[in-house]
Design a protein around this motif. Structure first.
Motif, PDB file in Angstrom:
ATOM      1  N   PRO A 111       0.818  -1.218   0.000  1.00 41.01           N
ATOM      2  CA  PRO A 111       0.000   0.000   0.000  1.00 41.01           C
ATOM      3  C   PRO A 111       0.853   1.270   0.000  1.00 41.01           C
ATOM      4  O   PRO A 111       0.494   2.259  -0.648  1.00 41.01           O
ATOM      5  CB  PRO A 111      -0.821  -0.129   1.282  1.00 41.01           C
ATOM      6  N   ALA A 112       1.967   1.267   0.717  1.00 45.86           N
ATOM      7  CA  ALA A 112       2.842   2.446   0.741  1.00 45.86           C
ATOM      8  C   ALA A 112       3.398   2.736  -0.649  1.00 45.86           C
ATOM      9  O   ALA A 112       3.490   3.900  -1.068  1.00 45.86           O
ATOM     10  CB  ALA A 112       3.980   2.234   1.739  1.00 45.86           C
ATOM     11  N   ASP A 113       3.775   1.681  -1.380  1.00 46.29           N
ATOM     12  CA  ASP A 113       4.279   1.857  -2.746  1.00 46.29           C
ATOM     13  C   ASP A 113       3.213   2.508  -3.628  1.00 46.29           C
ATOM     14  O   ASP A 113       3.488   3.462  -4.362  1.00 46.29           O
ATOM     15  CB  ASP A 113       4.660   0.508  -3.364  1.00 46.29           C
ATOM     16  N   HIS A 114       2.011   1.962  -3.568  1.00 45.67           N
ATOM     17  CA  HIS A 114       0.934   2.464  -4.432  1.00 45.67           C
ATOM     18  C   HIS A 114       0.509   3.875  -4.028  1.00 45.67           C
ATOM     19  O   HIS A 114       0.181   4.693  -4.894  1.00 45.67           O
ATOM     20  CB  HIS A 114      -0.249   1.499  -4.397  1.00 45.67           C
ATOM     21  N   LEU A 115       0.535   4.175  -2.729  1.00 45.05           N
ATOM     22  CA  LEU A 115       0.186   5.519  -2.274  1.00 45.05           C
ATOM     23  C   LEU A 115       1.188   6.537  -2.813  1.00 45.05           C
ATOM     24  O   LEU A 115       0.799   7.601  -3.312  1.00 45.05           O
ATOM     25  CB  LEU A 115       0.144   5.567  -0.751  1.00 45.05           C
ATOM     26  N   LEU A 116       2.479   6.222  -2.720  1.00 44.07           N
ATOM     27  CA  LEU A 116       3.491   7.129  -3.276  1.00 44.07           C
ATOM     28  C   LEU A 116       3.315   7.296  -4.777  1.00 44.07           C
ATOM     29  O   LEU A 116       3.524   8.384  -5.321  1.00 44.07           O
ATOM     30  CB  LEU A 116       4.897   6.600  -2.971  1.00 44.07           C
ATOM     31  N   GLY A 117       2.937   6.219  -5.467  1.00 43.06           N
ATOM     32  CA  GLY A 117       2.702   6.312  -6.902  1.00 43.06           C
ATOM     33  C   GLY A 117       1.551   7.243  -7.238  1.00 43.06           C
ATOM     34  O   GLY A 117       1.633   8.040  -8.181  1.00 43.06           O
TER      35      GLY A 117
END
Length: 218
Positions: free
Chosen positions: A144-150
């Motif tokens: 989720p952190a990866d996708h949020l930053l994206g």
């Protein structure tokens, strides 16, 4: 929803193509802040058009810049003033690693082109005691952190493109003509392997689909 998403994606791609900017160059000044004010010998792995190598040459006595692509390396040589202490070499950084030791090793958006564990091992072996390794890399989004930053990076990317091009459509900079590929390792995989090879390495997710790694040789 899928149709809307694909339309939005195509619109963003057209916008980014009209207002391109180099995500890797965005981190060059940050890289310099991780390094001493002066150092003897630096190695830039995956040097591309040579932008970072030229920055390093302002502080270094000599910079060795290596890249496997002869076309972008020729462009780098043309862009580099004769007086700068930079040597560009077309080589594979794994099978023909330039002999060190180096006080500084940098690798920007290139390590995912290499066998990760093997590349880190080579960097550690050729970094001088007290030297600094700085990597700006790409990882495959998973958490989720990866996708949020994206998601956060999408409007920020468009805004940066508009500002850096001063609102005028532009051609891609030379630095963006080098061969590219997608990352296949997740950030968690990268952290686990990096800390196995480089104890104490500092890793962090970054905007614009990047992560950073800094390691100081004991």
């Amino acid at each position: 929803m899928k149709i809307l998403s694909s339309c939005v994606l195509r619109a963003l791609e057209r916008f980014n193509a009209a207002y391109p900017w180099d995500h890797n160059a965005h981190y060059h000044r940050w890289i310099l802040r991780q390094l001493p004010r002066r150092f003897d010998l630096a190695l830039d792995v995956g040097s591309g058009s040579g932008d970072l190598a030229r920055f390093l040459a302002v502080r270094a006595d000599a910079v060795q810049a290596v890249d496997p692509d002869p076309v972008i390396t020729a462009q780098a040589q043309k862009l580099t003033p004769a007086g700068l202490p930079v040597t560009f070499t077309v080589t594979d950084a794994i099978s023909e690693f330039p002999v060190g030791p180096y006080n500084v090793i940098t690798c920007v958006a290139a390590i995912h082109h290499l066998p990760f564990h093997q590349a880190l091992t080579r960097f550690r072996r050729h970094l001088a005691p007290g030297g600094t390794l700085v990597i700006v890399g790409l990882s495959r989004a998973q958490t989720p952190a990866d996708h949020l930053l994206g998601v956060v990076a999408i409007p920020a990317n468009a805004a940066m493109g508009w500002l850096k091009n001063k609102g005028r459509p532009s051609q891609r900079p030379v630095s963006m003509t080098a061969p590219t590929r997608s990352a296949d390792m997740t950030f968690d995989d990268i952290v686990r392997e990096a800390r196995d090879v480089l104890p104490g390495a500092r890793l962090r997710r970054r905007l614009f689909w990047r992560y950073t790694l800094v390691w100081n040789h004991p």
